[in-house]
Design a protein around this motif. Sequence first.
Motif, PDB file in Angstrom:
ATOM      1  N   MET A  48      -0.478  -2.258   4.166  1.00  0.00           N
ATOM      2  CA  MET A  48      -0.071  -1.595   2.923  1.00  0.00           C
ATOM      3  C   MET A  48       0.358  -2.644   1.888  1.00  0.00           C
ATOM      4  SD  MET A  48      -0.699   1.495   3.683  1.00  0.00           S
ATOM      5  CE  MET A  48      -1.847   0.918   4.934  1.00  0.00           C
ATOM      6  N   ASP A 150       3.883   4.483   6.641  1.00  0.00           N
ATOM      7  CA  ASP A 150       2.824   3.666   6.045  1.00  0.00           C
ATOM      8  C   ASP A 150       2.045   4.438   4.978  1.00  0.00           C
ATOM      9  OD1 ASP A 150       3.500   1.488   7.677  1.00  0.00           O
ATOM     10  OD2 ASP A 150       2.205   2.216   9.286  1.00  0.00           O
ATOM     11  N   HIS A 154       2.061   3.506   0.972  1.00  0.00           N
ATOM     12  CA  HIS A 154       0.837   3.308   0.182  1.00  0.00           C
ATOM     13  C   HIS A 154       0.911   4.099  -1.122  1.00  0.00           C
ATOM     14  CE1 HIS A 154      -3.348   2.198  -0.418  1.00  0.00           C
ATOM     15  NE2 HIS A 154      -3.571   3.448  -0.777  1.00  0.00           N
ATOM     16  N   ASP A 158       1.139   2.632  -4.907  1.00  0.00           N
ATOM     17  CA  ASP A 158       0.211   3.051  -5.961  1.00  0.00           C
ATOM     18  C   ASP A 158       0.952   3.596  -7.178  1.00  0.00           C
ATOM     19  OD1 ASP A 158      -2.115   2.209  -4.750  1.00  0.00           O
ATOM     20  OD2 ASP A 158      -2.772   4.207  -4.135  1.00  0.00           O
TER      21      ASP A 158
END
Length: 184
Positions: A48, A150, A154, A158
């Motif tokens: 990640m 995880d 992510h 983002d």
Amino acid sequence: METTMKKIVAEIANVMDKMNEQDVEAVAQRLEKAPRIFVIGEGRSGLMARAFAMRLMHLGATSYVIGETITPSIEKGDILVAISGSGRTHHVVWTAQKAKEQGVFVQALTTNPEGDLAKTADAALIVPAATKFRREGEAPSIQPLGSLFDQSAHIVFDAICLKYAEAKQISQQAAFQKHSNLES
């Protein structure tokens, strides 16, 4: 009956609902000012972190992954983004401590506000997701090990990138220009 995928998405949504958008924005603002951004993580969390560094590069940031052969020495003024769901991954915590000794700002991403990583970091973004340890108080998850953390990390990374791109006025086209052009 809910499908497995819908259950996973619902778990992620539950984690995101518990997060504070202003905390995410604060991380993006710190990164906007950094001359260079370094990332560290182990296992899937490390993947990640690598994805985050890649997207930051697409957005024009100078970003590096600790441990890669082309990563330069870290210096005062840089930022280290360190990710560990448990907040106790030895190499991640050790690297954060070493970075602090160099005068580097350490931004943690973890589930554990009481973990060594959060205590070492200058700032910790807490992602209230399940980890492989299933500590008391963690979000429940049908998924194995730290998958929920995880996946949530992510999405958080983002979101940070989106805020970063907005602040730096980086368009989709500008980011695409930085994307690899050696692929078929």
